[in-house]
Structure formats: structure tokens, C-alpha cells
Design an enzyme around this catalytic site. Structure first.
Site, short mmCIF file in Angstrom:
data_model
loop_
_atom_site.label_atom_id
_atom_site.label_comp_id
_atom_site.label_asym_id
_atom_site.label_seq_id
_atom_site.Cartn_x
_atom_site.Cartn_y
_atom_site.Cartn_z
N LYS A 278 0.84 -1.20 0.00
CA LYS A 278 0.00 0.00 0.00
C LYS A 278 0.87 1.25 0.00
CE LYS A 278 -3.83 -2.39 2.23
NZ LYS A 278 -4.56 -2.70 3.48
N GLN B 5 -4.93 -1.72 9.59
CA GLN B 5 -4.79 -3.03 8.95
C GLN B 5 -5.38 -4.12 9.86
OE1 GLN B 5 -3.71 -3.47 5.82
NE2 GLN B 5 -3.99 -5.68 5.92
N ASP C 183 -11.21 2.51 3.79
CA ASP C 183 -11.50 1.08 3.65
C ASP C 183 -13.01 0.82 3.49
OD1 ASP C 183 -9.42 -0.78 3.54
OD2 ASP C 183 -8.98 -0.58 5.68
N1 GUN Z 1 -7.00 -7.13 6.01
C1 GUN Z 1 -7.30 -7.89 4.94
N2 GUN Z 1 -7.84 -7.12 3.96
C2 GUN Z 1 -7.85 -5.86 4.44
C3 GUN Z 1 -8.29 -4.62 3.90
O1 GUN Z 1 -8.79 -4.51 2.78
N3 GUN Z 1 -8.13 -3.54 4.70
C4 GUN Z 1 -7.61 -3.63 5.95
N4 GUN Z 1 -7.51 -2.51 6.67
N5 GUN Z 1 -7.20 -4.76 6.48
C5 GUN Z 1 -7.33 -5.87 5.73
#
Ligand code: GUN
Length: 278
Positions: A48, A92, A115
Site C-alpha cells: 500500500k 490493517q 476502507d
Molecule cells: N486485512 C485484509 N484485507 C484488508 C483490507 O482490505 N483492509 C484492511 N484494513 N485490512 C485488511
């Protein structure tokens, strides 16, 4: 069979996003919070940050120890909610056991919730009026659009009912007038249902779970899985070797859904920033 090249589409969209950021003359800021040392999470967070940098989004990863308390994390989020320099905040997942995930997701300002996991944003989506949408299903919709997949009136089957993928995926397909069936680990006679799918989205987290006998010839198959098989090889939830023989379109793992997820996160960060800087 034709491959859906998520990587190539992601690059194309990211180039456009970079142009948009450069033209605006304003720098969006994305704050990523990582708690603990989950190895998969560390890879995702790094990817990211890399994508953000490429596009011209300022990003920082706050790495908190595994022992962080819920109260400490809430205080941290509160600080960044108020800080106008950060337009997107992402925590996350998964979080360590001592932290209640729901409480954390509810604490993130809905305006900065890139998100789309905050209940307000989930509610907006289910009301048919989305603002920020979870990036994996958003990326899948982009891929279907780019490859000219007709959705209206089609039978779509989603396997997996998570808040991150399955549920929002079902709603996005429904909003495009698909007839959607949402299946999960307790579904009886799963193959009977998946065999009727014109569009099959698989997000259950089991290596090569979907086999050719579960797929209708000519179906569009989207594989959200990211697993390691017994030999340590990266593979999806779909048995690519057999299913690719009868699908009309299929996503590979890696190089399918993954790159698009990150791209949509960047897109929503830019949009959130533009709303906040108005
Ligand atoms: N863990 C697995 N997929 C995601 C996601 O799309 N966003 C976040 N914040 N954590 C995750």
C-alpha cells in the site's frame, strides 16, 4: 478462456490517478496503522505504501507493538481523526486479540474511512447510496466493467460472507441488477448453486477449493483467495488449472484481484482528500 489481467488494469488506473493528483496540485495523505507483526499484514501494508508513493499520495505507516491496548489504539485514531494533514486512515486487520475490531472501526472518522469498514459507510452501501466502498469488491467491479462482463439479469454467486469482501460484493452486484446468491461455509449443496453462476466470486480462504465440477462452462470466475498450498506455493481459492479450461474469463493468483484492491484504496483516498480539501 481469457485471463483477467488485474495487474495491467491496476497499472493503467494508477497512472491515471497519478495524473489526477499531479494536476490538482494538492497532496492526499494516507495514514496506515499496523498493530503487531502478522507477516501477511506487513506485506500488504508495504504494498500500500509503495502504491501510494507511486501515485503521489503521502503515506506513513504507524507500526504499533503487538501489546498495544484498545485504549491506546483508540487514542491514536482520535489524534489522526483531528489532524487535517491526513485524509485517509486505515487500520490493517486482523488486530491482536485484546483489541475489539468493531470498536476500532467505529472510531475511525467516516470521512477518513478509506476502507469503507465503518458502519456508516457499510450502511450507505446497503442503502444503495455508497460513499466509500471496501476496495476488494470495488476492484472486482472495475475488472468486470473493463472486460465488458454483462451483469444485469445474470446469476451471480458469491462464496464467503465477510464484511470486507462477500457482503459488499453481493450488494455491488445487486446494485448492477444481478440476481445474487451469497453462499458460505454452512451452505448445503454448494456445487448445485455455484454450477448455476454466470459470475462466480470466491472469497473463502481455502486453497483451490473451487474445482471444475462446481463451475458452469463459460462462467466468469473471480478468485479473491491468497493462500499457500502444502508446498508453500501461492494459490487462490480456485483450482486454476482445471477451472480455467471452462471459464470464459478468470482472474489469476497472483496478478488478479490483489493489485486492483490496492488501486481502489488509492482512488478512494484521493477522493476523500478532495472532499476534505474543498
Ligand atoms: N486485512 C485484509 N484485507 C484488508 C483490507 O482490505 N483492509 C484492511 N484494513 N485490512 C485488511
Amino acid at each position: 478462456m481469457k485471463l483477467i489481467d488485474g495487474k495491467a488494469l491496476a497499472v493503467k488506473i494508477q497512472d491515471k490517478l497519478a495524473e489526477k493528483v499531479a494536476k490538482s496540485g494538492k497532496t492526499p495523505g494516507l495514514l496506515v496503522i499496523l498493530v503487531g507483526d502478522d507477516s501477511a499484514s506487513q506485506v500488504y501494508v508495504r504494498n500500500k505504501a509503495r502504491a501510494a508513493e507511486k501515485i503521489g499520495i503521502r503515506s506513513e505507516t504507524l507500526h504499533l507493538p503487538d501489546t498495544t491496548s484498545e485504549k491506546e489504539l483508540l487514542a491514536c485514531i482520535e489524534t489522526y481523526n483531528r489532524d487535517k494533514n491526513w485524509h485517509g486512515i486505515l487500520v490493517q486487520l486482523p488486530l491482536p486479540k485484546q483489541i475489539n475490531e468493531e470498536r476500532i472501526l467505529e472510531a475511525i472518522s467516516p470521512d477518513k474511512d478509506v476502507d469503507g469498514f465503518h458502519p456508516l459507510n457499510m450502511g450507505r452501501l446497503w442503502a444503495g447510496n455508497p460513499l466509500m466502498v471496501p476496495s476488494t469488491p470495488a476492484g472486482i467491479m472495475e475488472m468486470l466493467h473493463e472486460y465488458g462482463v454483462e451483469i444485469e439479469g445474470k446469476r451471480a454467486v458469491v462464496i464467503g460472507r465477510s464484511n470486507i469482501v462477500g457482503k459488499p460484493m453481493a450488494q455491488l452486484l445487486m446494485m448492477k441488477n444481478a440476481t445474487v446468491t451469497l453462499c458460505h461455509s454452512r451452505t448445503h449443496h454448494l456445487a448445485d448453486i455455484t454450477k448455476k453462476a454466470d459470475i462466480l466470486v470466491v472469497a473463502i480462504g481455502q486453497a483451490r477449493f473451487v474445482t471444475a465440477d462446481m463451475v458452469k462452462p463459460g462462467a466468469v470466475v473471480i478468485d479473491v483467495g491468497m493462500n499457500r498450498d502444502s508446498n508453500g506455493k501461492l494459490c487462490g481459492d480456485v483450482d486454476f488449472a482445471s477451472v480455467s479450461e471452462l471459464a470464459s474469463l478468470i482472474t489469476p493468483v497472483p496478478g488478479g484481484v490483489g493489485p486492483m484492491t490496492i488501486t481502489m484504496l488509492m482512488k478512494q483516498t484521493i477522493e476523500a482528500a478532495q472532499r476534505q480539501m474543498k
